[in-house]
Design an enzyme around this catalytic site. Structure first.
Site, PDB file in Angstrom:
ATOM      1  CB  CYS A  70      -0.981   0.008   1.215  1.00  0.00           C
ATOM      2  SG  CYS A  70      -1.864   1.322   1.324  1.00  0.00           S
ATOM      3  CD1 TRP A 103      -6.655  -3.777   4.210  1.00  0.00           C
ATOM      4  CD2 TRP A 103      -4.450  -4.633   3.782  1.00  0.00           C
ATOM      5  NE1 TRP A 103      -5.713  -2.947   3.448  1.00  0.00           N
ATOM      6  CE2 TRP A 103      -4.697  -3.406   3.190  1.00  0.00           C
ATOM      7  CE3 TRP A 103      -3.500  -5.438   3.805  1.00  0.00           C
ATOM      8  CZ2 TRP A 103      -3.728  -3.373   2.065  1.00  0.00           C
ATOM      9  CZ3 TRP A 103      -2.384  -5.149   2.567  1.00  0.00           C
ATOM     10  CH2 TRP A 103      -2.547  -3.898   1.923  1.00  0.00           C
ATOM     11  NE  ARG A 129     -13.064   0.704   0.665  1.00  0.00           N
ATOM     12  CZ  ARG A 129     -13.781   0.425  -0.431  1.00  0.00           C
ATOM     13  NH1 ARG A 129     -14.394   1.095  -1.245  1.00  0.00           N
ATOM     14  NH2 ARG A 129     -13.233  -0.734  -1.334  1.00  0.00           N
ATOM     15  CB  THR A 131      -8.048   2.056   4.919  1.00  0.00           C
ATOM     16  OG1 THR A 131      -8.101   2.960   5.775  1.00  0.00           O
ATOM     17  CG2 THR A 131      -9.126   1.820   3.832  1.00  0.00           C
ATOM     18  CB  VAL A 132      -3.117  -0.635   5.968  1.00  0.00           C
ATOM     19  CG1 VAL A 132      -3.598  -1.491   6.835  1.00  0.00           C
ATOM     20  CG2 VAL A 132      -3.263  -0.583   4.395  1.00  0.00           C
ATOM     21  CD  GLU A 147      -5.480  10.786   5.025  1.00  0.00           C
ATOM     22  OE1 GLU A 147      -6.658  10.324   4.725  1.00  0.00           O
ATOM     23  OE2 GLU A 147      -4.513  10.824   4.429  1.00  0.00           O
ATOM     24  CB  SER A 148      -1.284   7.909   4.861  1.00  0.00           C
ATOM     25  OG  SER A 148      -1.622   8.456   3.816  1.00  0.00           O
ATOM     26  CE1 TYR A 195      -5.195   2.280  -5.585  1.00  0.00           C
ATOM     27  CE2 TYR A 195      -3.477   4.280  -5.485  1.00  0.00           C
ATOM     28  CZ  TYR A 195      -3.959   2.709  -4.997  1.00  0.00           C
ATOM     29  OH  TYR A 195      -3.002   2.096  -4.269  1.00  0.00           O
TER      30      TYR A 195
HETATM   31  N1  GSH Z   1      -6.737   8.069   3.024  1.00  0.00           N
HETATM   32  C1  GSH Z   1      -5.984   6.876   3.423  1.00  0.00           C
HETATM   33  C2  GSH Z   1      -6.250   5.914   2.332  1.00  0.00           C
HETATM   34  C3  GSH Z   1      -5.591   4.312   2.695  1.00  0.00           C
HETATM   35  C4  GSH Z   1      -6.089   3.429   1.639  1.00  0.00           C
HETATM   36  O1  GSH Z   1      -6.956   3.551   1.081  1.00  0.00           O
HETATM   37  N2  GSH Z   1      -5.518   2.129   1.860  1.00  0.00           N
HETATM   38  C5  GSH Z   1      -5.979   0.829   1.074  1.00  0.00           C
HETATM   39  C6  GSH Z   1      -4.853   0.100   0.932  1.00  0.00           C
HETATM   40  S1  GSH Z   1      -3.736   0.978  -0.368  1.00  0.00           S
HETATM   41  C7  GSH Z   1      -6.822  -0.019   2.006  1.00  0.00           C
HETATM   42  O2  GSH Z   1      -6.718  -0.142   2.945  1.00  0.00           O
HETATM   43  N3  GSH Z   1      -8.130  -0.302   1.323  1.00  0.00           N
HETATM   44  C8  GSH Z   1      -8.989  -1.300   1.918  1.00  0.00           C
HETATM   45  C9  GSH Z   1     -10.240  -0.984   1.519  1.00  0.00           C
HETATM   46  O3  GSH Z   1     -10.572   0.227   1.073  1.00  0.00           O
HETATM   47  O4  GSH Z   1     -11.329  -1.659   1.931  1.00  0.00           O
HETATM   48  C10 GSH Z   1      -4.705   7.005   3.795  1.00  0.00           C
HETATM   49  O5  GSH Z   1      -4.057   7.805   3.040  1.00  0.00           O
HETATM   50  O6  GSH Z   1      -4.236   6.833   4.870  1.00  0.00           O
END
Ligand code: GSH
Length: 333
Positions: A70, A103, A129, A131-132, A147-148, A195
């Site tokens: 990611c 994940w 969602r 997310t990582v 939020e990264s 993306y």
């Molecule tokens: N805005 C978030 C986006 C993070 C993101 O979209 N991560 C993706 C992996 S690249 C994820 O975990 N997706 C899982 C999902 O959407 O269910 C950030 O920058 O931290």
């Protein structure tokens, strides 16, 4: 006796209809889009900060959950490495499950096996969602931030008491306006732009995204002719944010996301710039080629239904001399 078969034209039309309908349904799950087919990334929902009364800076209290494929999680790993926070902030690596579309944690953590379980633990009933990256507080057992863009600002400033490179400021006051200006340009056109190319659900959306992407890359290439980094002599968070997308560009975005007008290594300055960043202290070990290939090609089913993972490209070239030292002298040591 001759077997009766459907007319070939009908089979093709039927197959196309079923396939396209399935593709559209799956794409809308994978990638929410607006009316014109442009991909729209959902907003992150946990937005607290280290330094708040509830989350004071401390060593070995906070943990990062990341996925090596990611690009957003990769930002946090790069800043952790550049600052020398390996012994201050622990990392748990998650892997995508192509079956479940979630994940899965590489090791059980906080009594959870998966990232959605961790999100539920932080906020029962959470429906967004999972997310990582996640910045987790082991003391209050919750998510501080997911939020990264915000996590890297915290990693840069809040843990200097323990960082081995505390002198390295990736977000200096004097450059913040400049850094933010780059971020505003680079996020829509490049970080999220790739993306938007890969997840476009119409030709128009794809054309818009690729035009913006390659126009912005050309603009940056021109700046890098005379400037070692985006904001001049010193590496900043703007470079980190650009780097994690550029590292993946020739590996997956070029082919899987159809960003194939040009490879990064074919640009006169961007290619060397990526090598420069890759060769900064402790950055290379955060770059996992195999995970990037596996995570993208193996998990984005609508884009690669066969799940075949390509053999290339070779990335040893990232270790070649970049020759950008003459542009300035200040590199973190
Ligand atoms: N805005 C978030 C986006 C993070 C993101 O979209 N991560 C993706 C992996 S690249 C994820 O975990 N997706 C899982 C999902 O959407 O269910 C950030 O920058 O931290």
């Amino acid at each position: 006796m001759k077997k009766k078969s459907l007319p070939p034209g009908l089979i093709v039309r039927l197959g196309k209809f079923v396939w396209t309908t399935m593709w559209q349904i799956m794409m809308s799950q994978l990638a929410p889009s607006n009316k014109t087919g442009d991909y729209q990334r959902p907003q992150s929902q946990f937005r607290n900060s280290i330094g708040d009364e509830k989350y004071p800076a401390a060593a070995n209290r906070y943990r990062l959950y990341v996925g090596m494929g990611c690009p957003w999680a990769h930002r946090t790993l790069v800043v952790r490495a550049l600052k020398g926070l390996e012994n201050v902030i622990d990392v748990v690596v998650a892997n995508p499950s192509s079956e479940a579309g979630i994940w899965v944690l590489g090791e059980a953590s906080e009594g959870c096996q998966t990232l959605p379980e961790l999100y539920q633990k932080a906020k029962p009933g959470y429906t967004g969602r999972s997310t990582v990256p996640v910045l987790w507080d082991t003391e209050t057992q919750t998510i501080v931030n997911n939020e990264s863009a915000e996590i890297i600002v915290m990693l840069n400033a809040q843990f200097n008491a323990w960082a081995t490179r505390s002198h390295l400021d990736l977000y200096p006051k004097a450059l913040q306006a400049d850094i933010e200006a780059w971020n505003e340009k680079i996020y829509p056109a490049i970080n999220n732009g790739v993306y938007r190319c890969g997840f476009a659900q119409s030709q128009e959306a794809y054309d818009r995204a690729t035009t913006e992407l390659f126009d912005t890359l050309a603009e940056i290439d021109a700046v890098l002719a005379s400037s070692r980094y985006l904001c001049g002599e010193v590496v900043t968070l703007a470079d980190v944010r650009l780097f994690t997308t550029l590292f993946r560009f020739d590996i997956v975005y070029y082919s899987l996301f159809k960003c194939n007008r040009r490879r990064i290594q074919d640009y006169q300055y961007l290619g060397a710039y990526v090598r420069d960043l890759y060769q900064l202290p402790d950055v290379a070990p955060t770059c996992d080629l195999e995970a990037v290939k596996r995570d993208y090609y193996g998990n984005l089913f609508p884009l690669n239904p066969g799940g075949i993972i390509p053999c290339g490209p070779e990335i040893e070239t990232l270790n070649l001399p970049h020759g950008r030292e003459n542009l300035t002298a200040s590199v973190p040591s």
